[in-house]
Motif scaffolding. Structure first.
Motif, PDB file in Angstrom:
ATOM      1  N   UNK A   1      55.286  37.941  38.281  1.00 54.10           N
ATOM      2  CA  UNK A   1      54.350  38.668  37.413  1.00 54.10           C
ATOM      3  C   UNK A   1      52.935  38.586  37.986  1.00 54.10           C
ATOM      4  N   UNK A   2      52.215  39.685  37.822  1.00 54.38           N
ATOM      5  CA  UNK A   2      50.857  39.717  38.361  1.00 54.38           C
ATOM      6  C   UNK A   2      49.856  39.340  37.278  1.00 54.38           C
ATOM      7  N   UNK A   3      48.912  38.490  37.670  1.00 55.95           N
ATOM      8  CA  UNK A   3      47.811  38.123  36.780  1.00 55.95           C
ATOM      9  C   UNK A   3      46.572  38.840  37.273  1.00 55.95           C
ATOM     10  N   UNK A   4      45.826  39.423  36.344  1.00 52.88           N
ATOM     11  CA  UNK A   4      44.593  40.102  36.743  1.00 52.88           C
ATOM     12  C   UNK A   4      43.460  39.688  35.831  1.00 52.88           C
ATOM     13  N   UNK A   5      42.318  39.399  36.439  1.00 51.04           N
ATOM     14  CA  UNK A   5      41.129  39.044  35.652  1.00 51.04           C
ATOM     15  C   UNK A   5      39.953  39.878  36.115  1.00 51.04           C
ATOM     16  N   UNK A   6      39.080  40.193  35.169  1.00 51.29           N
ATOM     17  CA  UNK A   6      37.826  40.820  35.572  1.00 51.29           C
ATOM     18  C   UNK A   6      36.954  39.734  36.204  1.00 51.29           C
ATOM     19  N   UNK A   7      36.615  39.947  37.469  1.00 53.19           N
ATOM     20  CA  UNK A   7      35.903  38.939  38.245  1.00 53.19           C
ATOM     21  C   UNK A   7      34.437  39.359  38.392  1.00 53.19           C
ATOM     22  N   UNK A   8      33.538  38.584  37.799  1.00 49.67           N
ATOM     23  CA  UNK A   8      32.115  38.935  37.861  1.00 49.67           C
ATOM     24  C   UNK A   8      31.618  38.949  39.314  1.00 49.67           C
TER      25      UNK A   8
END
Ligand code: ZN
Length: 478
Positions: A1-8
């Protein structure tokens, strides 16, 4: 599964890849412990609790540090004004040490009350003075510091990437420098690494450094404590959006200059909570504490539910009406969670291998919840998935619910969202079960007055009966 975060750091939704497979190092900027935290302060820690839970749900082993700022955070957030701890001490007629201890305990207790997963390291700044002094010495040796009357400062012009993280306009900062701007500072963005105790004064909290008494600047603690426990490069660093232009920009300048490598691969920032559309302010008296919510009859899980309805990157608006809706939603979910006690014992768990129609959609729902939070902690989507699944369950016959898959769904909700549905929905006692059976019999016998009497008796025990075409289902009276 892919994890995605908004990266500042990149400004994008980035796929999360940790430095070491299966391991995540996480640093969370903690509170300044000089007063009771209000619900806006707590919101951030609940959001980051979802981050930790999401990482764990993806089989990561999380090592996390959170600091407690108990020295050096000045009232102005810059390097002017009084230390918040010393101010708190004057307000309460205590020493800064007593204030720090008291509000550190308040904070840690609050974390427990909110059911937050505890970081492995909770690090008070005052316990890491040698590490902070070490880092100041390293920076001094690298030639990026200078000393003026009130302390040792970081010369931000020596760190060429200084403006990048927050997209700062340093020329505008220079032009707009306030009148009270310390004229000894070389650049308006320069910040204190170490402040000297003013001559003739004695602070509650002060340490000797190169023959003079003083105390650390606010930013150095995070750099020093992250290095002490997590190494030179973190996987993820979190904090509030207000930290981006100053505190985190300064942490990056210090750590990357001292260590020579990138400080953190991912930076995540939460937005603010407003109350009745306004910012928190003393004059509005809207800085509700956890005690205030409980005194009004709400549980802290109601508050968690309210927060999860919004996304951590969006501004949320707290009102008591919104909190009431969240409470109703949670109560409704709890009643659905009790169905696991009412699915009659059949052989389905043993005989069916969990790949029948009844179980497939429930297992898929558990999976969908994790996928929702894997997409930048999408809690509003996760809640919607649960609502949809629960509305199907509530209309289903009990015999059509696969118990094992249903229990797994409730456990997944608890693990990922921390709503404690299992804990808060105990089975009813045998006595109450007996009354329910008696009432069912009375209905079968068409003895309506007896059935009504037993229904009233159950109500006094806090149990409501919901009659469907084929079954009598019990719920908690809310
Ligand atoms: Zn910090």
């Amino acid at each position: 599964m892919t994890l995605k975060f908004h990266n500042t750091l990149t400004g994008h939704l980035d796929e999360f890849i940790s430095q070491t497979p299966g391991q995540v190092s996480l640093y969370t900027c903690g509170p300044t412990v000089y007063d009771y935290p209000h619900i806006g302060n707590w919101a951030a820690y609940i959001y980051w609790d979802i981050l930790v839970r999401t990482l764990i749900a993806n089989d990561y082993n999380v090592t996390r540090v959170m600091n407690l700022t108990d020295v050096g955070h000045l009232v102005s957030d810059a390097d002017e004004g009084e230390d918040k701890l010393e101010k708190g001490a004057r307000r309460e007629g205590k020493t800064a040490w007593e204030v720090a201890k008291f509000y550190s305990n308040v904070f840690l207790e609050g974390m427990n009350r909110l059911g937050l997963i505890m970081p492995q390291y909770i690090t008070p700044a005052t316990e890491y003075i040698p590490q902070q002094i070490d880092m100041v010495r390293t920076l001094k040796a690298k030639g990026v510091t200078y000393q003026i009357d009130d302390g040792i400062y970081f010369d931000t012009s020596k760190f060429p990437r200084y403006a990048d993280f927050a997209h700062l306009d340093l020329d505008a900062l220079q032009a707009g420098a306030r009148v009270e701007f310390n004229p000894q500072k070389r650049n308006p963005s320069d910040f204190a690494l170490w402040k000297f105790t003013p001559n003739g004064e004695k602070r509650d909290m002060e340490w000797e450094f190169d023959g003079r008494m003083g105390f650390p600047g606010w930013h150095i603690e995070c750099s020093a404590m992250a290095l002490a426990h997590l190494g030179k490069t973190l996987d993820i660093h979190t904090g509030g959006i207000d930290h981006i232009p100053v505190h985190h920009t300064n942490e990056i300048a210090q750590s990357e200059t001292a260590n020579g490598v990138r400080f953190s691969n991912y930076w995540m920032h939460n937005n603010f909570l407003k109350v009745d559309g306004s910012k928190f302010s003393k004059s509005l008296g809207n800085g509700y504490t956890l005690d205030n919510l409980e005194a009004k009859g709400y549980s802290l899980l109601d508050f968690r539910m309210f927060l999860l309805q919004g996304h951590y990157k969006s501004e949320s608006n707290f009102t008591f009406d919104n909190l009431t809706s969240a409470r109703n939603r949670l109560n409704n979910w709890r009643n659905i969670a009790t169905l696991r006690h009412q699915i009659h014992d059949t052989l389905q768990d043993d005989n069916e291998k969990g790949n029948d129609d009844k179980s497939i959609s429930l297992y898929a729902t558990s999976q969908a919840i994790i996928e929702a939070v894997n997409n930048d902690l999408g809690t509003p989507e996760a809640l919607k998935i649960i609502d949809d699944a629960f509305s199907k369950i509530v209309n289903a016959k009990l015999t059509n619910i696969h118990r094992q898959a249903f229990v797994q769904l409730i456990e997944t909700i608890d693990a990922v969202l921390g709503l404690q549905l299992m804990n808060t929905t105990p089975d009813i006692s045998d006595d109450i079960k007996r009354i329910i059976l008696e009432r069912n019999q009375a209905r079968a016998d068409k003895d309506w007055s007896k059935s009504d009497k037993l229904r009233d008796q159950l109500l006094t025990e806090g149990i409501v009966i919901r009659d469907t075409n084929s079954e009598a289902i019990w719920e908690y009276k809310n």
